[in-house]
Design a protein around this motif. Structure first.
Motif, PDB file in Angstrom:
ATOM      1  N   TRP A 124      40.300 -16.589  46.514  1.00 23.35           N
ATOM      2  CA  TRP A 124      39.883 -16.436  45.509  1.00 23.35           C
ATOM      3  C   TRP A 124      39.206 -16.820  43.896  1.00 23.35           C
ATOM      4  O   TRP A 124      38.486 -16.531  43.563  1.00 23.35           O
ATOM      5  CB  TRP A 124      40.075 -14.846  45.655  1.00 23.35           C
ATOM      6  N   VAL A 125      40.744 -16.878  43.374  1.00 20.67           N
ATOM      7  CA  VAL A 125      40.939 -16.822  42.092  1.00 20.67           C
ATOM      8  C   VAL A 125      40.638 -18.951  41.448  1.00 20.67           C
ATOM      9  O   VAL A 125      40.490 -18.600  40.578  1.00 20.67           O
ATOM     10  CB  VAL A 125      41.827 -16.643  41.099  1.00 20.67           C
ATOM     11  N   LEU A 126      40.645 -19.183  42.127  1.00 22.51           N
ATOM     12  CA  LEU A 126      40.484 -21.099  42.456  1.00 22.51           C
ATOM     13  C   LEU A 126      39.256 -21.258  41.413  1.00 22.51           C
ATOM     14  O   LEU A 126      39.243 -21.883  40.629  1.00 22.51           O
ATOM     15  CB  LEU A 126      40.779 -21.575  43.197  1.00 22.51           C
ATOM     16  N   PRO A 127      38.244 -20.711  42.087  1.00 29.07           N
ATOM     17  CA  PRO A 127      36.725 -21.374  40.902  1.00 29.07           C
ATOM     18  C   PRO A 127      37.052 -20.914  39.732  1.00 29.07           C
ATOM     19  O   PRO A 127      36.200 -21.471  38.887  1.00 29.07           O
ATOM     20  CB  PRO A 127      35.938 -19.958  41.350  1.00 29.07           C
ATOM     21  N   PHE A 128      37.927 -20.232  39.307  1.00 30.50           N
ATOM     22  CA  PHE A 128      37.877 -19.610  38.208  1.00 30.50           C
ATOM     23  C   PHE A 128      38.288 -20.852  36.633  1.00 30.50           C
ATOM     24  O   PHE A 128      37.800 -21.233  35.666  1.00 30.50           O
ATOM     25  CB  PHE A 128      39.107 -18.548  37.802  1.00 30.50           C
ATOM     26  N   TRP A 129      39.037 -21.430  37.365  1.00 34.01           N
ATOM     27  CA  TRP A 129      39.347 -22.946  36.513  1.00 34.01           C
ATOM     28  C   TRP A 129      37.984 -23.759  37.655  1.00 34.01           C
ATOM     29  O   TRP A 129      38.825 -25.088  36.675  1.00 34.01           O
ATOM     30  CB  TRP A 129      40.680 -22.897  37.196  1.00 34.01           C
ATOM     31  N   MET A 141      34.946  -9.644  39.925  1.00 31.32           N
ATOM     32  CA  MET A 141      34.912  -8.703  40.225  1.00 31.32           C
ATOM     33  C   MET A 141      34.955  -8.357  41.569  1.00 31.32           C
ATOM     34  O   MET A 141      36.131  -7.708  41.858  1.00 31.32           O
ATOM     35  CB  MET A 141      33.602  -7.777  39.882  1.00 31.32           C
ATOM     36  N   SER A 142      34.837  -9.762  42.495  1.00 30.96           N
ATOM     37  CA  SER A 142      35.654  -9.330  43.651  1.00 30.96           C
ATOM     38  C   SER A 142      36.502  -9.492  43.992  1.00 30.96           C
ATOM     39  O   SER A 142      37.388  -8.206  45.073  1.00 30.96           O
ATOM     40  CB  SER A 142      34.529 -10.233  45.091  1.00 30.96           C
ATOM     41  N   TYR A 147      39.179  -7.484  46.729  1.00 24.01           N
ATOM     42  CA  TYR A 147      40.994  -7.871  47.257  1.00 24.01           C
ATOM     43  C   TYR A 147      41.956  -7.106  47.626  1.00 24.01           C
ATOM     44  O   TYR A 147      42.302  -7.789  49.621  1.00 24.01           O
ATOM     45  CB  TYR A 147      41.208  -9.012  47.044  1.00 24.01           C
ATOM     46  N   PRO A 148      42.485  -6.461  46.853  1.00 27.18           N
ATOM     47  CA  PRO A 148      43.053  -5.537  47.434  1.00 27.18           C
ATOM     48  C   PRO A 148      43.936  -5.036  48.738  1.00 27.18           C
ATOM     49  O   PRO A 148      44.059  -5.364  49.358  1.00 27.18           O
ATOM     50  CB  PRO A 148      43.503  -4.697  46.370  1.00 27.18           C
TER      51      PRO A 148
END
Lengths: 453, 265
Positions: A124-129, A141-142, A147-148
């Motif tokens: 999920w958070v990989l695209p941040f980098w 935001m998603s 995700y939680p």
């Protein structure tokens, strides 16, 4: 100008030629220079250097001896460890209990769910980098909002109500669409929404309607995911079985994610000109800041049920999370307030003078500057939170610390106290050091080009 | 007079005035206190579209407070302020609307250090006026060219000199297409050699017919562009006069003293 002799009536000026630069004396630069400057500057510093170096060497040699050369890595029990090597560490016990340290008493055959939750989070958070990607805000935001729910269901399992059904499949939908967006963006250079608008011919309609194709796609994919996974159900694993590093990270993660928005809201409320809001914020912040976390936890577990309807039973873990979140938000509020106060008044005035509303001024002008100033304190706070979660062991949750202590009470490994604590310290060190390093990197990258401050 | 004579003088004399009959600002008996300190006392003022007014006076005379009341960065306690036909009161929507039509340039520039020059200029048009990015950027480049720094558009404010920053601040205000511009001592924080580049821009702006209220000590600027000079002391408007009259033959002894002090050296 000394070489200029074109003016009439003047003699030729003296020609200035700069001297060649020579290299600095060997004794003052490089390794030798550094050693002389810092370690052997005078006879006193030489003695200190030698003594400290000897002490460090002895300490490191002892630890290496205890932890590596004399250590036992394979044994059935502590007795066997001691028989093999009485002065060495008994890592065999740590290896034997590794599963417990990581997952607590979570059933072995269900542990893949925790691992899957972790993998999904990374996905999920990989695209941040990824560089130059648009739409990172939406992905973020998603990750925070949806995700939680997916993670909670993965970890807990059991029956899904209508709401959880909606959220779990929405989470899967958004994860898929996030990655579709990433791939499309690198292929076409446009975001998913822009692509959809083009494909459906909405580009000629007013901009406010451009969100409809995206909403339609979400609905369609949600439907497909539901049709595919609708009957899917996981076995219920009650939260009293959760434990170990997994539980530590769940509690700390929930606290960290909720602390920042909560802290910002409280800090803004405390600076508000509306007396009711300000007094509420001050009371809340000062109350939670003046009380030890352990008291907050006891209150959350023993007192909170008294205020709830009798047949409304809250889970102990949820109570703990609420307590930790409130505590974290109160602390974060003061960090945020400090950052806000560092922004000069002229920034507020300039933003207001352009006609920006309060929220736009905060979101576009003040908070981006303030948050950058706050990064070291925010991360310091997060690290504190992560370590503070060990306190939940006192109210009977099997977090990592409790699992580490449990080893020594186990009949097979009885008396094994030192090694688990060393191991736990190493885990916490790795986590906190990684956060610290990442925050330093973040400060540098966010500050790029911003040389005015 | 040589010390304040920093406007590089093109042809001597006044710039043609573009005053119309339409009244854009009206202050009626405005009073304001900071705590117990009476900072504005019964101030009355009327400004017509296209008029250029220079406000001067000793420090602490309330001149900055006066123009900051016009876009309600400061709140007055008594009297009435009407801007573009709207009375200023606690109605937030009205205040935001007025602020978006009234540009303001500050002594300390107040550019946003985390945004580039171009982003500084497009922020308000995009978020207040809801202009799309490319349109806002075109407008911003137009005004950056007008203040003669289009080549700095992608730098951050911290990389520019004071004079350049103040010109960006002027361009940033102009991007909102305001009908009134307020200047709060725009050259007081600048090094002497940068004052003229900012005043040049302001003179051009005055020539374009913009309604301007300028708090400044640059008397040569006042002489050149002002339709009216207002002299304030201790929270009151002491003298209101045409610039020629004001400098040659001030009516009130207090303004005479002030002029002799600032023009003496």
């Amino acid at each position: 100008m000394a070489t200029d002799n074109t003016q009439p009536g003047q003699d030729a000026a003296i020609v200035f030629e700069p001297k060649q630069s020579r290299s600095a004396p060997v004794a003052s630069v490089g390794v030798i220079g550094w050693l002389r400057e810092n370690l052997f500057y005078s006879w006193f510093s030489t003695i200190v250097t030698v003594v400290v170096a000897w002490g460090m060497f002895e300490g490191a040699a002892y630890l290496y001896d205890w932890g590596v050369t004399k250590a036992v890595f394979e044994a059935e029990s502590r007795r066997q460890c001691l028989n093999t090597s009485p002065d060495g560490a008994c890592w065999a016990g740590i290896i034997d209990w590794m599963n417990g340290f990581m997952y607590g008493r979570y059933p072995d055959e269900e542990q893949w769910r925790i691992n899957l939750g972790g993998v999904l989070l990374i996905a999920w958070v990989l695209p941040f980098w990824l560089p130059n990607l648009k739409g990172k805000i939406g992905i973020g935001m998603s990750a925070v909002m949806v995700y939680p729910f997916l993670a909670a269901y993965l970890f807990l399992g059991g029956e899904r109500g209508v709401f959880l059904n909606l959220m779990v499949f929405l989470a899967i939908t958004l994860l898929v669409l996030n990655w579709v967006h990433v791939v499309l963006f690198y292929l076409t250079g446009r975001t998913l929404t822009e692509n959809l608008v083009r494909m459906t011919g909405f580009e000629h309609r007013p901009e406010t309607t451009h969100k409809y194709p995206m909403l339609a796609l979400v609905a369609v994919v949600w439907g497909c995911v539901y049709a595919w996974l609708g009957d899917w159900q996981l076995e219920l694993v009650r939260t009293n079985l959760w434990g170990g590093l997994f539980l530590t990270i769940v509690i700390a993660g929930v606290a960290i994610v909720s602390a920042l928005p909560g802290g910002v809201a409280l800090a803004l409320a405390r600076r508000s000109t509306m007396p009711v809001i300000r007094v509420f914020a001050i009371t809340f912040i000062e109350l939670f800041r003046s009380v030890p976390l352990i008291t907050v936890l006891f209150m959350a577990v023993t007192m909170m049920p008294l205020f709830l309807p009798e047949d409304f039973q809250l889970n102990k873990l949820v109570q703990v999370m609420i307590g930790v979140c409130l505590f974290a938000a109160a602390y974060m509020a003061e960090v945020v307030r400090g950052g806000l106060q560092a922004i000069p008044n002229g920034q507020y005035e300039a933003a207001k003078a352009m006609g920006l509303s309060y929220w736009k001024m905060m979101n576009l002008v003040i908070l981006p500057q303030a948050l950058k100033l706050m990064i070291p304190n925010i991360v310091g706070n997060f690290m504190g939170l992560l370590k503070d979660t060990t306190l939940v062991s006192i109210i009977g949750l099997y977090d990592m610390l409790n699992m580490l202590k449990a080893v020594g009470q186990n009949p097979i490994w009885i008396g094994l106290h030192k090694e688990p604590l060393v191991f736990g310290a190493a885990i916490y060190f790795v986590l906190c050091f990684a956060m610290s390093k990442y925050s330093q990197r973040l400060e540098r990258t966010i500050g790029q080009g911003n040389t005015g401050r | 007079m040589s010390a304040t004579d920093t406007v590089p003088m093109a042809p001597e004399g006044q710039i043609a005035s573009a005053i119309t009959d339409e009244e854009v600002i009206r202050l009626i008996n405005v009073n304001k206190w900071y705590g117990e300190f009476h900072v504005l006392k019964d101030v009355n003022l009327s400004v017509r579209r296209g008029e250029r007014i220079v406000i001067c006076g000793p420090s602490g005379s309330g001149k900055s407070t006066l123009i900051r009341c016009i876009n309600r960065l400061e709140q007055h306690q008594e009297g009435e302020i009407i801007v573009n036909g709207t009375t200023l009161d606690s109605n937030v929507k009205n205040i935001e609307a007025i602020r978006s039509d009234v540009g303001m340039v500050f002594q300390s520039f107040n550019l946003f250090p985390h945004l580039t020059v171009l982003e500084n200029c497009t922020l308000a048009p995009m978020w207040v006026r809801k202009r799309p990015l490319d349109e806002a950027a075109d407008v911003a480049m137009k005004y950056l060219e007008r203040v003669r720094i289009p080549e700095q558009a992608h730098k951050y404010p911290g990389q520019l000199s004071g004079g350049q920053q103040q010109r960006v601040a002027i361009a940033r205000s102009l991007c909102m297409n305001p009908n009134i511009m307020l200047f709060d001592e725009p050259t007081s924080a600048l090094d002497p050699e940068m004052i003229s580049e900012v005043l040049d821009v302001m003179v051009e702006l005055a020539a374009s017919g913009m309604t301007m209220l300028v708090v400044t000590h640059e008397m040569a600027f006042a002489r050149k562009v002002a339709d009216r000079v207002i002299f304030m002391d201790q929270g009151e408007i002491v003298e209101e006069n045409a610039p020629d009259e004001f400098f040659a033959n001030p009516r009130v002894d207090r303004s005479r003293l002030f002029l002799s002090q600032i023009l003496a050296h």
